[in-house]
Design a protein around this motif. Structure first.
Motif, PDB file in Angstrom:
ATOM      1  N   LEU A 290       0.824  -1.207   0.000  1.00  8.87           N
ATOM      2  CA  LEU A 290       0.000   0.000   0.000  1.00  8.87           C
ATOM      3  C   LEU A 290       0.861   1.261   0.000  1.00  8.87           C
ATOM      4  O   LEU A 290       0.510   2.270  -0.631  1.00  8.87           O
ATOM      5  CB  LEU A 290      -0.953   0.011   1.200  1.00  8.87           C
ATOM      6  N   ILE A 291       1.994   1.200   0.693  1.00 10.97           N
ATOM      7  CA  ILE A 291       2.920   2.329   0.689  1.00 10.97           C
ATOM      8  C   ILE A 291       3.504   2.517  -0.707  1.00 10.97           C
ATOM      9  O   ILE A 291       3.605   3.640  -1.209  1.00 10.97           O
ATOM     10  CB  ILE A 291       4.049   2.115   1.727  1.00 10.97           C
ATOM     11  N   VAL A 292       3.866   1.421  -1.337  1.00 11.58           N
ATOM     12  CA  VAL A 292       4.393   1.482  -2.704  1.00 11.58           C
ATOM     13  C   VAL A 292       3.339   2.050  -3.643  1.00 11.58           C
ATOM     14  O   VAL A 292       3.645   2.868  -4.522  1.00 11.58           O
ATOM     15  CB  VAL A 292       4.847   0.083  -3.174  1.00 11.58           C
ATOM     16  N   LEU A 293       2.090   1.647  -3.451  1.00 13.15           N
ATOM     17  CA  LEU A 293       1.001   2.165  -4.289  1.00 13.15           C
ATOM     18  C   LEU A 293       0.885   3.680  -4.148  1.00 13.15           C
ATOM     19  O   LEU A 293       0.738   4.396  -5.160  1.00 13.15           O
ATOM     20  CB  LEU A 293      -0.318   1.503  -3.891  1.00 13.15           C
ATOM     21  N   MET A 294       0.961   4.182  -2.933  1.00 13.08           N
ATOM     22  CA  MET A 294       0.876   5.625  -2.716  1.00 13.08           C
ATOM     23  C   MET A 294       2.066   6.343  -3.329  1.00 13.08           C
ATOM     24  O   MET A 294       1.919   7.428  -3.900  1.00 13.08           O
ATOM     25  CB  MET A 294       0.789   5.925  -1.215  1.00 13.08           C
ATOM     26  N   MET A 295       3.250   5.737  -3.225  1.00 14.58           N
ATOM     27  CA  MET A 295       4.437   6.320  -3.858  1.00 14.58           C
ATOM     28  C   MET A 295       4.241   6.416  -5.374  1.00 14.58           C
ATOM     29  O   MET A 295       4.558   7.435  -5.992  1.00 14.58           O
ATOM     30  CB  MET A 295       5.673   5.478  -3.547  1.00 14.58           C
ATOM     31  N   GLN A 296       3.721   5.364  -5.952  1.00 11.91           N
ATOM     32  CA  GLN A 296       3.505   5.346  -7.395  1.00 11.91           C
ATOM     33  C   GLN A 296       2.521   6.424  -7.811  1.00 11.91           C
ATOM     34  O   GLN A 296       2.727   7.116  -8.823  1.00 11.91           O
ATOM     35  CB  GLN A 296       2.992   3.965  -7.820  1.00 11.91           C
ATOM     36  N   LEU A 297       1.467   6.587  -7.030  1.00 14.93           N
ATOM     37  CA  LEU A 297       0.461   7.595  -7.356  1.00 14.93           C
ATOM     38  C   LEU A 297       1.032   9.002  -7.228  1.00 14.93           C
ATOM     39  O   LEU A 297       0.844   9.842  -8.119  1.00 14.93           O
ATOM     40  CB  LEU A 297      -0.743   7.423  -6.426  1.00 14.93           C
ATOM     41  N   ILE A 298       1.745   9.249  -6.133  1.00 11.19           N
ATOM     42  CA  ILE A 298       2.309  10.587  -5.886  1.00 11.19           C
ATOM     43  C   ILE A 298       3.339  10.950  -6.957  1.00 11.19           C
ATOM     44  O   ILE A 298       3.322  12.066  -7.502  1.00 11.19           O
ATOM     45  CB  ILE A 298       2.934  10.657  -4.478  1.00 11.19           C
ATOM     46  N   PHE A 299       4.234  10.028  -7.269  1.00  9.24           N
ATOM     47  CA  PHE A 299       5.250  10.309  -8.284  1.00  9.24           C
ATOM     48  C   PHE A 299       4.620  10.481  -9.666  1.00  9.24           C
ATOM     49  O   PHE A 299       5.062  11.326 -10.453  1.00  9.24           O
ATOM     50  CB  PHE A 299       6.307   9.204  -8.301  1.00  9.24           C
ATOM     51  N   SER A 300       3.614   9.700  -9.967  1.00  4.27           N
ATOM     52  CA  SER A 300       2.939   9.835 -11.261  1.00  4.27           C
ATOM     53  C   SER A 300       2.308  11.214 -11.394  1.00  4.27           C
ATOM     54  O   SER A 300       2.405  11.866 -12.449  1.00  4.27           O
ATOM     55  CB  SER A 300       1.861   8.751 -11.421  1.00  4.27           C
ATOM     56  N   ILE A 301       1.683  11.674 -10.322  1.00  3.65           N
ATOM     57  CA  ILE A 301       1.052  12.996 -10.334  1.00  3.65           C
ATOM     58  C   ILE A 301       2.103  14.093 -10.479  1.00  3.65           C
ATOM     59  O   ILE A 301       1.928  15.048 -11.254  1.00  3.65           O
ATOM     60  CB  ILE A 301       0.221  13.197  -9.052  1.00  3.65           C
ATOM     61  N   ALA A 302       3.211  13.958  -9.739  1.00  2.00           N
ATOM     62  CA  ALA A 302       4.259  14.979  -9.785  1.00  2.00           C
ATOM     63  C   ALA A 302       4.883  15.082 -11.179  1.00  2.00           C
ATOM     64  O   ALA A 302       5.069  16.182 -11.713  1.00  2.00           O
ATOM     65  CB  ALA A 302       5.331  14.659  -8.746  1.00  2.00           C
ATOM     66  N   VAL A 303       5.200  13.947 -11.770  1.00  4.77           N
ATOM     67  CA  VAL A 303       5.798  13.947 -13.103  1.00  4.77           C
ATOM     68  C   VAL A 303       4.793  14.464 -14.138  1.00  4.77           C
ATOM     69  O   VAL A 303       5.146  15.226 -15.042  1.00  4.77           O
ATOM     70  CB  VAL A 303       6.288  12.535 -13.482  1.00  4.77           C
ATOM     71  N   ALA A 304       3.538  14.062 -13.986  1.00  6.98           N
ATOM     72  CA  ALA A 304       2.500  14.527 -14.908  1.00  6.98           C
ATOM     73  C   ALA A 304       2.350  16.037 -14.849  1.00  6.98           C
ATOM     74  O   ALA A 304       2.204  16.702 -15.884  1.00  6.98           O
ATOM     75  CB  ALA A 304       1.167  13.856 -14.583  1.00  6.98           C
ATOM     76  N   TYR A 305       2.398  16.614 -13.647  1.00 10.84           N
ATOM     77  CA  TYR A 305       2.295  18.073 -13.526  1.00 10.84           C
ATOM     78  C   TYR A 305       3.471  18.761 -14.202  1.00 10.84           C
ATOM     79  O   TYR A 305       3.304  19.786 -14.876  1.00 10.84           O
ATOM     80  CB  TYR A 305       2.235  18.498 -12.061  1.00 10.84           C
ATOM     81  N   LEU A 306       4.653  18.187 -14.049  1.00 10.84           N
ATOM     82  CA  LEU A 306       5.836  18.760 -14.698  1.00 10.84           C
ATOM     83  C   LEU A 306       5.657  18.792 -16.211  1.00 10.84           C
ATOM     84  O   LEU A 306       5.921  19.819 -16.862  1.00 10.84           O
ATOM     85  CB  LEU A 306       7.073  17.938 -14.323  1.00 10.84           C
ATOM     86  N   PHE A 307       5.194  17.686 -16.786  1.00  9.76           N
ATOM     87  CA  PHE A 307       4.988  17.635 -18.233  1.00  9.76           C
ATOM     88  C   PHE A 307       3.827  18.533 -18.664  1.00  9.76           C
ATOM     89  O   PHE A 307       3.859  19.119 -19.740  1.00  9.76           O
ATOM     90  CB  PHE A 307       4.749  16.196 -18.678  1.00  9.76           C
ATOM     91  N   TYR A 308       2.804  18.624 -17.821  1.00  9.17           N
ATOM     92  CA  TYR A 308       1.691  19.523 -18.127  1.00  9.17           C
ATOM     93  C   TYR A 308       2.191  20.963 -18.216  1.00  9.17           C
ATOM     94  O   TYR A 308       1.853  21.698 -19.153  1.00  9.17           O
ATOM     95  CB  TYR A 308       0.613  19.402 -17.049  1.00  9.17           C
ATOM     96  N   PHE A 309       2.994  21.342 -17.253  1.00 14.16           N
ATOM     97  CA  PHE A 309       3.493  22.725 -17.196  1.00 14.16           C
ATOM     98  C   PHE A 309       4.445  23.038 -18.349  1.00 14.16           C
ATOM     99  O   PHE A 309       4.369  24.103 -18.965  1.00 14.16           O
ATOM    100  CB  PHE A 309       4.187  22.961 -15.851  1.00 14.16           C
ATOM    101  N   LEU A 310       5.334  22.085 -18.651  1.00 14.03           N
ATOM    102  CA  LEU A 310       6.366  22.333 -19.662  1.00 14.03           C
ATOM    103  C   LEU A 310       5.902  22.075 -21.098  1.00 14.03           C
ATOM    104  O   LEU A 310       6.353  22.754 -22.032  1.00 14.03           O
ATOM    105  CB  LEU A 310       7.596  21.463 -19.372  1.00 14.03           C
ATOM    106  N   ILE A 311       5.025  21.113 -21.285  1.00 11.33           N
ATOM    107  CA  ILE A 311       4.630  20.692 -22.631  1.00 11.33           C
ATOM    108  C   ILE A 311       3.176  21.037 -22.959  1.00 11.33           C
ATOM    109  O   ILE A 311       2.880  21.669 -23.973  1.00 11.33           O
ATOM    110  CB  ILE A 311       4.848  19.172 -22.819  1.00 11.33           C
ATOM    111  N   GLU A 312       2.273  20.615 -22.088  1.00  9.91           N
ATOM    112  CA  GLU A 312       0.847  20.776 -22.407  1.00  9.91           C
ATOM    113  C   GLU A 312       0.387  22.229 -22.429  1.00  9.91           C
ATOM    114  O   GLU A 312      -0.320  22.652 -23.349  1.00  9.91           O
ATOM    115  CB  GLU A 312      -0.002  19.988 -21.413  1.00  9.91           C
ATOM    116  N   LYS A 313       0.740  23.001 -21.417  1.00  8.42           N
ATOM    117  CA  LYS A 313       0.247  24.376 -21.363  1.00  8.42           C
ATOM    118  C   LYS A 313       0.664  25.188 -22.584  1.00  8.42           C
ATOM    119  O   LYS A 313      -0.172  25.891 -23.174  1.00  8.42           O
ATOM    120  CB  LYS A 313       0.712  25.063 -20.071  1.00  8.42           C
ATOM    121  N   PRO A 314       1.930  25.104 -23.011  1.00 13.71           N
ATOM    122  CA  PRO A 314       2.293  25.815 -24.239  1.00 13.71           C
ATOM    123  C   PRO A 314       1.538  25.294 -25.459  1.00 13.71           C
ATOM    124  O   PRO A 314       1.171  26.070 -26.350  1.00 13.71           O
ATOM    125  CB  PRO A 314       3.795  25.555 -24.370  1.00 13.71           C
TER     126      PRO A 314
END
Length: 326
Positions: A290-314
């Motif tokens: 369950l801890i690993v699952l939460m890590m996976q979710l948190i990291f996925s969200i963080a990386v997704a936000y980075l790509f959203y900000f750098l790639i998607e928004k432009p």
């Protein structure tokens, strides 16, 4: 014409956020071997794909109606959609190829490098993989092919006659296509036609108040039940209720809605990397699933936000500069 308010559009963003989270949890749940009941429940998150299809039926038609689209602007529409979705998609393709090439050098990696075959690469770029012999580089790409098929269909045929009798017949005829038995239909638009059509019928009813579209919505709902199941129909009806009845902006869900496209595309690679890192450097964590699952979710969200900000928004900003009407 523009009678759909921002609160109703925020309902679409809420649905996008929930659907993307459901898909991520579905893919992460395969590792929950110690929690079979929870894993089985989270695997239903694959139905989030159906929510995405319903949203596309709704929001694409809304955008075209709002902009008074006509077929002569088809290539403008296609260019607008391409600029919006292609940069993140193409980047994910390259990251996938590069990642599997790098991983192939590690003896503990159970997979292998993906060979670069130009025809396969080109098929990905123009969204025709389901019509070729080549597999997807990343399985999540299959939904983009269906979305692209939808853009072509709507952009070329739906607005040929901008009258309600034609549109109503189109919606029903399109829905009935789900019963056409063709090879590889899982990856084709026709298999999901009634779900897309429910989104089309709903927005048409909201914008015109013509009862014929309410009838179309009901008929498409019946066809969705017959072709899929009661759970799928209930999910789409619940999604429609969120769009119509939502009166609030839930900022956290709006946030997930904003990053949903990046989250959908990038999370399989994040899960792959985290799985390798955990097994190599933090093997003791594997007992705490369950801890690993939460890590996976948190990291996925963080990386997704980075790509959203750098790639998607432009990309979104640039796509808005293309006009699809006179």
């Amino acid at each position: 014409m523009d009678i759909i308010n921002k609160k109703e559009i925020s309902g679409i963003q809420i649905l996008r956020g929930l659907a993307s989270l459901a898909v991520v949890l579905c893919h992460a749940s395969f590792a929950l071997t110690a929690y079979p009941a929870l894993s089985g429940f989270l695997m239903n998150g694959q139905l989030g794909i159906h929510i995405f299809f319903f949203i596309s039926g709704y929001i694409v038609i809304y955008s075209l109606l709002k902009n008074k689209y006509s077929v002569k602007y088809f290539f403008h529409f296609l260019a607008k959609r391409s600029i919006r979705i292609d940069p993140m998609y193409i980047l994910t393709i390259f990251l996938t190829l590069a990642s599997f090439w790098v991983f192939s050098f590690f003896p503990t990696f159970k997979g292998k490098a993906i060979p670069f075959i130009f025809q396969q690469f080109a098929a990905h770029l123009i969204y025709i993989v389901p019509f070729t012999k080549w597999p997807f580089y990343n399985h999540v790409f299959w939904t983009l092919c269906i979305e692209f098929q939808f853009y072509i269909l709507i952009g070329t045929l739906y607005f040929v006659v901008n009258k309600w009798p034609f549109k109503a017949i189109f919606i029903i005829a399109f829905s009935l296509c789900c019963f056409i038995n063709v090879p590889n239909s899982y990856y084709l638009l026709i298999n999901y036609a009634p779900i897309f059509a429910m989104g089309i019928a709903l927005i048409e009813y909201q914008m015109t108040k013509k009862n014929i579209y309410a009838i179309c919505f009901i008929v498409c709902g019946i066809l969705t039940y017959l072709h899929f199941d009661l759970l799928t129909l209930a999910l789409i009806l619940a999604s429609a209720a969120v769009v119509v009845l939502n009166k609030k902006k839930y900022l956290i869900l709006i946030f997930f809605g904003n990053i949903s496209y990046s989250l959908y595309l990038i999370h399989p690679l994040v899960l792959l990397y985290l799985n390798g890192i955990t097994r190599r450097f933090l093997p003791h964590l594997l007992s705490y699933q369950l801890i690993v699952l939460m890590m996976q979710l948190i990291f996925s969200i963080a990386v997704a936000y980075l790509f959203y900000f750098l790639i998607e928004k432009p990309s979104i900003k640039l796509s808005k500069k293309i006009k699809i009407s006179s």
